[in-house]
Design an enzyme around this catalytic site. Structure first.
Site, PDB file in Angstrom:
ATOM      1  N   GLY A 290       0.851  -1.199   0.000  1.00  0.00           N
ATOM      2  CA  GLY A 290       0.000   0.000   0.000  1.00  0.00           C
ATOM      3  C   GLY A 290       0.876   1.234   0.000  1.00  0.00           C
ATOM      4  N   ARG A 291       0.388   2.279   0.682  1.00  0.00           N
ATOM      5  CA  ARG A 291       1.152   3.537   0.712  1.00  0.00           C
ATOM      6  C   ARG A 291       2.521   3.331   1.351  1.00  0.00           C
ATOM      7  NH1 ARG A 291      -4.507   5.481   2.063  1.00  0.00           N
ATOM      8  NH2 ARG A 291      -4.091   4.155   3.860  1.00  0.00           N
ATOM      9  N   ILE A 292       2.538   2.760   2.562  1.00  0.00           N
ATOM     10  CA  ILE A 292       3.820   2.617   3.269  1.00  0.00           C
ATOM     11  C   ILE A 292       4.670   1.521   2.626  1.00  0.00           C
ATOM     12  CG2 ILE A 292       4.903   2.084   5.498  1.00  0.00           C
ATOM     13  CD1 ILE A 292       2.319   3.302   6.809  1.00  0.00           C
TER      14      ILE A 292
ATOM     15  N   ALA B 261       3.908  -2.702  11.068  1.00  0.00           N
ATOM     16  CA  ALA B 261       2.459  -2.582  10.803  1.00  0.00           C
ATOM     17  C   ALA B 261       1.687  -2.626  12.122  1.00  0.00           C
ATOM     18  CB  ALA B 261       2.028  -3.672   9.836  1.00  0.00           C
ATOM     19  N   ARG B 262       1.272  -3.807  12.525  1.00  0.00           N
ATOM     20  CA  ARG B 262       0.594  -3.971  13.817  1.00  0.00           C
ATOM     21  C   ARG B 262       1.086  -5.277  14.429  1.00  0.00           C
ATOM     22  NH1 ARG B 262      -0.348   0.640  13.778  1.00  0.00           N
ATOM     23  NH2 ARG B 262      -2.362   1.736  13.784  1.00  0.00           N
TER      24      ARG B 262
ATOM     25  N   GLU C 289       0.781  -4.690  23.091  1.00  0.00           N
ATOM     26  CA  GLU C 289       1.460  -3.444  23.454  1.00  0.00           C
ATOM     27  C   GLU C 289       0.843  -2.831  24.701  1.00  0.00           C
ATOM     28  OE1 GLU C 289       2.409  -2.078  19.033  1.00  0.00           O
ATOM     29  OE2 GLU C 289       2.186  -0.381  20.374  1.00  0.00           O
TER      30      GLU C 289
ATOM     31  N   HIS D 253       6.877   1.406  19.103  1.00  0.00           N
ATOM     32  CA  HIS D 253       5.868   1.941  18.172  1.00  0.00           C
ATOM     33  C   HIS D 253       6.186   3.392  17.774  1.00  0.00           C
ATOM     34  CE1 HIS D 253       1.475   1.192  16.843  1.00  0.00           C
ATOM     35  NE2 HIS D 253       2.076   2.039  16.023  1.00  0.00           N
TER      36      HIS D 253
ATOM     37  N   GLY E 132       6.940   4.310  14.494  1.00  0.00           N
ATOM     38  CA  GLY E 132       6.876   4.439  13.038  1.00  0.00           C
ATOM     39  C   GLY E 132       6.668   5.861  12.533  1.00  0.00           C
TER      40      GLY E 132
HETATM   41  P1  NAP Z   1      -2.627   0.962   2.923  1.00  0.00           P
HETATM   42  O1  NAP Z   1      -2.210   1.989   1.939  1.00  0.00           O
HETATM   43  O2  NAP Z   1      -4.071   0.660   3.076  1.00  0.00           O
HETATM   44  O3  NAP Z   1      -1.822  -0.375   2.585  1.00  0.00           O
HETATM   45  C1  NAP Z   1      -2.124  -1.616   3.075  1.00  0.00           C
HETATM   46  C2  NAP Z   1      -1.842  -2.631   1.973  1.00  0.00           C
HETATM   47  O4  NAP Z   1      -2.039  -3.951   2.500  1.00  0.00           O
HETATM   48  C3  NAP Z   1      -2.768  -2.503   0.769  1.00  0.00           C
HETATM   49  O5  NAP Z   1      -1.980  -2.445  -0.387  1.00  0.00           O
HETATM   50  C4  NAP Z   1      -3.593  -3.790   0.769  1.00  0.00           C
HETATM   51  O6  NAP Z   1      -3.838  -4.287  -0.538  1.00  0.00           O
HETATM   52  C5  NAP Z   1      -2.675  -4.723   1.490  1.00  0.00           C
HETATM   53  N1  NAP Z   1      -3.371  -5.825   2.144  1.00  0.00           N
HETATM   54  C6  NAP Z   1      -4.463  -5.794   2.937  1.00  0.00           C
HETATM   55  N2  NAP Z   1      -4.777  -7.021   3.359  1.00  0.00           N
HETATM   56  C7  NAP Z   1      -3.855  -7.849   2.810  1.00  0.00           C
HETATM   57  C8  NAP Z   1      -3.624  -9.242   2.869  1.00  0.00           C
HETATM   58  N3  NAP Z   1      -4.429 -10.038   3.586  1.00  0.00           N
HETATM   59  N4  NAP Z   1      -2.572  -9.751   2.182  1.00  0.00           N
HETATM   60  C9  NAP Z   1      -1.758  -8.949   1.459  1.00  0.00           C
HETATM   61  N5  NAP Z   1      -1.924  -7.621   1.370  1.00  0.00           N
HETATM   62  C10 NAP Z   1      -2.955  -7.084   2.027  1.00  0.00           C
HETATM   63  O7  NAP Z   1      -2.109   1.360   4.390  1.00  0.00           O
HETATM   64  P2  NAP Z   1      -0.779   2.141   4.781  1.00  0.00           P
HETATM   65  O8  NAP Z   1      -1.042   3.585   4.876  1.00  0.00           O
HETATM   66  O9  NAP Z   1       0.331   1.673   3.898  1.00  0.00           O
HETATM   67  O10 NAP Z   1      -0.586   1.576   6.263  1.00  0.00           O
HETATM   68  C11 NAP Z   1      -0.390   0.197   6.488  1.00  0.00           C
HETATM   69  C12 NAP Z   1      -0.460  -0.125   7.960  1.00  0.00           C
HETATM   70  O11 NAP Z   1       0.723   0.306   8.606  1.00  0.00           O
HETATM   71  C13 NAP Z   1      -1.571   0.585   8.737  1.00  0.00           C
HETATM   72  O12 NAP Z   1      -2.804  -0.128   8.623  1.00  0.00           O
HETATM   73  C14 NAP Z   1      -1.059   0.598  10.147  1.00  0.00           C
HETATM   74  O13 NAP Z   1      -1.545  -0.498  10.874  1.00  0.00           O
HETATM   75  C15 NAP Z   1       0.443   0.483   9.994  1.00  0.00           C
HETATM   76  N6  NAP Z   1       1.172   1.682  10.447  1.00  0.00           N
HETATM   77  C16 NAP Z   1       2.036   1.563  11.495  1.00  0.00           C
HETATM   78  C17 NAP Z   1       2.741   2.678  11.900  1.00  0.00           C
HETATM   79  C18 NAP Z   1       3.708   2.591  13.051  1.00  0.00           C
HETATM   80  O14 NAP Z   1       3.845   3.560  13.770  1.00  0.00           O
HETATM   81  N7  NAP Z   1       4.421   1.502  13.208  1.00  0.00           N
HETATM   82  C19 NAP Z   1       2.572   3.906  11.255  1.00  0.00           C
HETATM   83  C20 NAP Z   1       1.680   3.975  10.205  1.00  0.00           C
HETATM   84  C21 NAP Z   1       0.987   2.861   9.798  1.00  0.00           C
HETATM   85  P3  NAP Z   1      -4.896  -3.556  -1.536  1.00  0.00           P
HETATM   86  O15 NAP Z   1      -4.373  -2.169  -1.748  1.00  0.00           O
HETATM   87  O16 NAP Z   1      -4.833  -4.375  -2.747  1.00  0.00           O
HETATM   88  O17 NAP Z   1      -6.200  -3.582  -0.810  1.00  0.00           O
END
Ligand code: NAP
Length: 326
Positions: free
Chosen positions: A156-158, A238-239, A268, A287, A289
């Site tokens: 996804g975005r990250i 991620a989580r 956590e 945590h 990120g």
């Molecule tokens: P995002 O843009 O929604 O990206 C998530 C990606 O995961 C999407 O490309 C999605 O595919 C894919 N996905 C979902 N379910 C899946 C599965 N079962 N198997 C394979 N791929 C799957 O979200 P983001 O902005 O990148 O953020 C991702 C996550 O990072 C957040 O949900 C959050 O929990 C975590 N995060 C953590 C921190 C930290 O402080 N550590 C900071 C920010 C975010 P599709 O696009 O095809 O649906």
């Protein structure tokens, strides 16, 4: 004017913006999350809620908040909120995507490099006065990163931002999984969509970037970890519950994988007993990120902008359920 409850410390700027927009804000300026009972009491008369990822907004909370119109989460992940239940009750929910993407990807890469080159262990070694002689093959031999294969679980975005760092900065080959094809990023980085088993089989570094959902909970168990190379590293920003921590500890102890870097944990702020005492080729962070001053401020600003829009009857820029509600 709406009654807004802010569950935890978010800084004065966001609260001031809400007040300037005419809202009646109750600001709980504390860094500890509330207990479920405290949260249920606090939301009773709220029309707007600003919450953090440590606030569990479930049906027990939603059921005692009859006036609630909108929940603005100060995070991109929203596994702490029961979004379908909010939608059923006509409550808008928003998150804070984009503003934290590059910062979180920086952190993922910082952890990856720290693990591969054993920086925390090296730091502890120096401070303990153990550096007595230069050795050709020292105890803290690391891994090369450049030219290796990077597997992004959740492009996804990250995930894409981590992939860009790997491909463009370190000449890495990128493999990925996602629900859908990511044609643009795949073309620009030469990344290839593969199945999870294939990604695990080929990757030297596996970066977890999926959201926490029922499908991704415990996606990484001993079975998954056994599919990785014994020389591979796992990086989770991620989580926590995406990885079964007990199994990861076993995998590290038994040399099933080379190492792991974790920013997030299953329960956590606790770590699985044993993991905290395990120092070799395991890098941990609390945590962090998105934790730069600039980005955290942008996240608060984004959440507040969403809430103000939603309470004014407009569609918030980052609404998660606006379509279902309309
Ligand atoms: P995002 O843009 O929604 O990206 C998530 C990606 O995961 C999407 O490309 C999605 O595919 C894919 N996905 C979902 N379910 C899946 C599965 N079962 N198997 C394979 N791929 C799957 O979200 P983001 O902005 O990148 O953020 C991702 C996550 O990072 C957040 O949900 C959050 O929990 C975590 N995060 C953590 C921190 C930290 O402080 N550590 C900071 C920010 C975010 P599709 O696009 O095809 O649906």
């Amino acid at each position: 004017m709406a009654k807004v409850f802010v569950t935890q410390h978010i800084g004065e700027a966001g609260v001031q913006t809400l007040r300037e927009a005419g809202h009646d804000v109750i600001y709980r300026n504390e860094t500890e999350p509330m207990t479920p009972a405290e949260l249920q009491t606090a939301v009773r008369s709220a029309e707007g809620l600003v919450c953090l990822l440590t606030d569990r907004v479930d049906t027990a909370v939603l059921d005692v908040a009859p006036n609630l119109k909108m929940i603005a989460n100060v995070a991109v992940g929203y596994d702490n909120i029961d979004v379908p239940a909010a939608t059923e009750r006509g409550i808008l929910v928003s998150n804070t995507p984009d503003v934290l993407t590059e910062t979180t990807a920086d952190h993922a890469f910082a952890l990856l490099l720290a693990l591969a080159r054993r920086i925390p262990e090296a730091d502890a070694f120096m401070r303990a006065g153990k550096y007595e002689k230069f050795e050709m093959f020292p105890p803290l031999l690391g891994l090369d990163v450049y030219g290796k294969t990077l597997g992004i679980v959740g492009m996804g975005r990250i995930g894409a931002a981590v992939a860009r760092r790997g491909a463009l900065g370190f000449g890495m080959k990128v493999l990925y999984t996602a629900n859908s094809e990511k044609t643009a990023v795949a073309q620009s980085l030469g990344a290839q969509k593969v199945s999870l088993p294939e990604l695990l089989r080929q990757s030297d570094f596996v970066s977890i970037n999926v959201p926490l959902t029922p499908e991704t909970r415990h996606l990484f168990t001993l079975d998954t970890l056994r599919q990785m190379k014994p020389t591979a590293c796992l990086i989770n920003t991620a989580r926590g519950p995406v990885v079964k921590e007990d199994d990861l500890l076993t995998a590290l102890r038994e040399g099933i994988i080379w190492g792991a870097a974790l920013d997030v944990f299953e329960a956590e702020p606790q770590m699985t007993p044993g993991l905290a005492d395990y120092h070799e080729r395991l890098v941990v962070a609390p945590h962090l990120g998105s934790a730069t001053g600039e980005t955290r401020e942008k996240m608060v600003e984004t959440a507040v902008t969403n809430l103000i829009a939603g309470l004014a009857g407009n569609t918030p820029p980052n609404a998660l359920n606006a379509e279902q509600l309309s």
